[in-house]
Design a protein around this motif. Sequence first.
Motif, PDB file in Angstrom:
ATOM      1  N   HIS A 251     -95.821  -8.849 104.916  1.00  0.00           N
ATOM      2  CA  HIS A 251     -94.558  -8.723 105.083  1.00  0.00           C
ATOM      3  C   HIS A 251     -94.106  -8.333 103.829  1.00  0.00           C
ATOM      4  CE1 HIS A 251     -94.750  -8.926 109.544  1.00  0.00           C
ATOM      5  NE2 HIS A 251     -95.448 -10.470 109.000  1.00  0.00           N
ATOM      6  N   ALA A 252     -93.056  -7.631 103.471  1.00  0.00           N
ATOM      7  CA  ALA A 252     -92.263  -7.298 102.099  1.00  0.00           C
ATOM      8  C   ALA A 252     -91.523  -8.713 101.936  1.00  0.00           C
ATOM      9  CB  ALA A 252     -91.306  -6.279 102.261  1.00  0.00           C
ATOM     10  N   PRO A 253     -91.577  -9.053 100.560  1.00  0.00           N
ATOM     11  CA  PRO A 253     -91.224 -10.354 100.167  1.00  0.00           C
ATOM     12  C   PRO A 253     -89.396 -10.496 100.522  1.00  0.00           C
ATOM     13  CG  PRO A 253     -91.515  -9.108  98.479  1.00  0.00           C
ATOM     14  CD  PRO A 253     -92.283  -8.487  99.516  1.00  0.00           C
ATOM     15  N   ASN A 254     -89.059 -11.623 100.829  1.00  0.00           N
ATOM     16  CA  ASN A 254     -87.394 -11.729 101.154  1.00  0.00           C
ATOM     17  C   ASN A 254     -86.754 -12.644 100.164  1.00  0.00           C
ATOM     18  OD1 ASN A 254     -85.046 -11.978 102.298  1.00  0.00           O
ATOM     19  ND2 ASN A 254     -85.683 -12.426 104.352  1.00  0.00           N
ATOM     20  N   ASP A 255     -85.911 -11.932  99.495  1.00  0.00           N
ATOM     21  CA  ASP A 255     -85.246 -12.476  98.338  1.00  0.00           C
ATOM     22  C   ASP A 255     -84.524 -13.711  99.088  1.00  0.00           C
ATOM     23  OD1 ASP A 255     -86.253 -11.233  96.662  1.00  0.00           O
ATOM     24  OD2 ASP A 255     -84.612  -9.750  96.505  1.00  0.00           O
ATOM     25  N   ASP A 256     -84.071 -13.862 100.182  1.00  0.00           N
ATOM     26  CA  ASP A 256     -83.124 -15.067 100.781  1.00  0.00           C
ATOM     27  C   ASP A 256     -84.059 -16.269 101.211  1.00  0.00           C
ATOM     28  OD1 ASP A 256     -81.052 -13.266 100.559  1.00  0.00           O
ATOM     29  OD2 ASP A 256     -81.222 -12.373 102.761  1.00  0.00           O
ATOM     30  N   VAL A 257     -85.177 -16.220 101.147  1.00  0.00           N
ATOM     31  CA  VAL A 257     -86.171 -17.475 101.619  1.00  0.00           C
ATOM     32  C   VAL A 257     -87.178 -17.589 100.445  1.00  0.00           C
ATOM     33  CG1 VAL A 257     -85.883 -16.784 104.193  1.00  0.00           C
ATOM     34  CG2 VAL A 257     -87.850 -15.895 102.760  1.00  0.00           C
ATOM     35  N   ASP A 258     -87.553 -18.923 100.509  1.00  0.00           N
ATOM     36  CA  ASP A 258     -88.282 -19.531  99.482  1.00  0.00           C
ATOM     37  C   ASP A 258     -89.740 -19.263 100.024  1.00  0.00           C
ATOM     38  OD1 ASP A 258     -88.863 -21.624 101.162  1.00  0.00           O
ATOM     39  OD2 ASP A 258     -87.780 -22.877 100.021  1.00  0.00           O
ATOM     40  N   ALA A 259     -90.782 -19.872  99.344  1.00  0.00           N
ATOM     41  CA  ALA A 259     -92.295 -19.642  99.635  1.00  0.00           C
ATOM     42  C   ALA A 259     -92.610 -20.283 100.944  1.00  0.00           C
ATOM     43  CB  ALA A 259     -93.018 -20.181  98.416  1.00  0.00           C
ATOM     44  N   ASN A 260     -91.811 -21.335 101.229  1.00  0.00           N
ATOM     45  CA  ASN A 260     -92.091 -22.148 102.557  1.00  0.00           C
ATOM     46  C   ASN A 260     -91.084 -21.394 103.669  1.00  0.00           C
ATOM     47  OD1 ASN A 260     -93.635 -24.430 101.181  1.00  0.00           O
ATOM     48  ND2 ASN A 260     -91.535 -24.542 100.198  1.00  0.00           N
ATOM     49  N   GLY A 261     -90.646 -20.336 103.433  1.00  0.00           N
ATOM     50  CA  GLY A 261     -89.693 -19.580 104.427  1.00  0.00           C
ATOM     51  C   GLY A 261     -88.580 -20.100 105.115  1.00  0.00           C
ATOM     52  N   ASP A 262     -88.009 -21.178 103.934  1.00  0.00           N
ATOM     53  CA  ASP A 262     -86.694 -21.778 104.094  1.00  0.00           C
ATOM     54  C   ASP A 262     -85.701 -20.799 103.386  1.00  0.00           C
ATOM     55  OD1 ASP A 262     -87.496 -23.843 105.668  1.00  0.00           O
ATOM     56  OD2 ASP A 262     -88.256 -24.933 103.722  1.00  0.00           O
ATOM     57  N   ARG A 263     -84.318 -20.962 104.169  1.00  0.00           N
ATOM     58  CA  ARG A 263     -83.292 -20.206 103.303  1.00  0.00           C
ATOM     59  C   ARG A 263     -82.923 -20.677 101.892  1.00  0.00           C
ATOM     60  NH1 ARG A 263     -77.940 -21.174 103.451  1.00  0.00           N
ATOM     61  NH2 ARG A 263     -78.090 -22.897 105.156  1.00  0.00           N
ATOM     62  N   LYS A 264     -82.949 -20.024 101.058  1.00  0.00           N
ATOM     63  CA  LYS A 264     -82.508 -20.246  99.794  1.00  0.00           C
ATOM     64  C   LYS A 264     -81.023 -20.633  99.701  1.00  0.00           C
ATOM     65  CE  LYS A 264     -85.966 -17.598  97.109  1.00  0.00           C
ATOM     66  NZ  LYS A 264     -85.804 -16.356  96.132  1.00  0.00           N
ATOM     67  N   PRO A 265     -80.798 -21.877  99.071  1.00  0.00           N
ATOM     68  CA  PRO A 265     -79.224 -22.063  98.706  1.00  0.00           C
ATOM     69  C   PRO A 265     -78.403 -20.886  98.096  1.00  0.00           C
ATOM     70  CG  PRO A 265     -80.550 -23.400  97.034  1.00  0.00           C
ATOM     71  CD  PRO A 265     -81.470 -22.700  98.105  1.00  0.00           C
ATOM     72  N   LYS A 266     -77.295 -20.467  98.686  1.00  0.00           N
ATOM     73  CA  LYS A 266     -76.573 -19.372  97.945  1.00  0.00           C
ATOM     74  C   LYS A 266     -75.212 -19.753  97.924  1.00  0.00           C
ATOM     75  CE  LYS A 266     -78.870 -15.104  99.373  1.00  0.00           C
ATOM     76  NZ  LYS A 266     -78.642 -13.902 100.000  1.00  0.00           N
ATOM     77  N   ILE A 267     -74.486 -18.971  96.966  1.00  0.00           N
ATOM     78  CA  ILE A 267     -73.104 -19.486  96.584  1.00  0.00           C
ATOM     79  C   ILE A 267     -72.223 -18.483  97.712  1.00  0.00           C
ATOM     80  CG2 ILE A 267     -71.126 -19.234  95.060  1.00  0.00           C
ATOM     81  CD1 ILE A 267     -73.386 -21.288  94.250  1.00  0.00           C
ATOM     82  N   PRO A 268     -71.266 -19.021  98.549  1.00  0.00           N
ATOM     83  CA  PRO A 268     -70.564 -18.350  99.520  1.00  0.00           C
ATOM     84  C   PRO A 268     -69.662 -17.407  98.926  1.00  0.00           C
ATOM     85  CG  PRO A 268     -69.750 -20.564  99.173  1.00  0.00           C
ATOM     86  CD  PRO A 268     -71.089 -20.788  98.397  1.00  0.00           C
ATOM     87  N   HIS A 269     -69.192 -16.473  99.752  1.00  0.00           N
ATOM     88  CA  HIS A 269     -68.152 -15.455  99.358  1.00  0.00           C
ATOM     89  C   HIS A 269     -67.041 -15.584 100.477  1.00  0.00           C
ATOM     90  CE1 HIS A 269     -67.650 -11.437  97.211  1.00  0.00           C
ATOM     91  NE2 HIS A 269     -66.476 -11.727  97.821  1.00  0.00           N
ATOM     92  N   GLY A 270     -65.896 -16.059  99.867  1.00  0.00           N
ATOM     93  CA  GLY A 270     -64.862 -15.839 101.063  1.00  0.00           C
ATOM     94  C   GLY A 270     -63.963 -14.628 100.406  1.00  0.00           C
TER      95      GLY A 270
END
Length: 256
Positions: free
Chosen positions: A155-174
Amino acid sequence: MIDRAGVTAGIKRKYGVSIRPQWLGKCVEHVEAELANASNASDAHNLHLEVQTRLVIEQLLNSDIGESCIPALTVGNNNQVNQLPGTPYTFLQVQEIMDVGISKHAMWEAVREKEDFEQRGIRPSYLPALDEDGDDSSGVFTANTQANTQGSAAHAPNDDVDANGDRKPKIPHGMLKLVLTDGRTRISALELTPIPQLNVGLPIGTKVLVKGGQFMQPTGLLSLDADGIQLLGGAPAQYEQFTLRTRLESSLRRGQ
């Protein structure tokens, strides 16, 4: 070597801003010294005006606007800026930026977790710890685990997840509130809808082109949407210590 009049006119056409001659003189000296030390110095004297302008713009974006540009904003009788100059756009600098749609403490927590994850590999508190083999120690067989064990490389790499498939921490946008300046006068601006090119972590000193928006009375806030602002970039060295984390911590200490 550098056509000062031509560069000044080119920047005026491109950004609608007038450059201070004193700053331009120092900038040209710096650029010409860099060119003289370049390996292709023999060609430096024959640079096209467009290339010369681009070299000066690079320095302009990383300068403090108060030192490099002639102010363009005017204040009305109510001691507020009520309209932008009549040019198609206004060249301004981000002097402050904060997300007023998210509490400062929640933002600080998000920034801390993101920095811990990126710099020290510390997993966010909302994710289970990994065992020594790098597997999810919770023992739960998740969809992400299944995807990893069934050839996720296809599958194409997903910048939103790490190598373990977990969601990377992101800065929220309000909802972002910005303080913009022409080097003399400041205006406050508020995004009415999320503007993808803006984020709360932008370096202080970033340059933008404001193309539209309305001043809301009586507050004097400038309303912005995605069509009304263009991010140019830049990160003046004198502001590099004012990271998002240090600004949040300073604000929290003051109880704001």
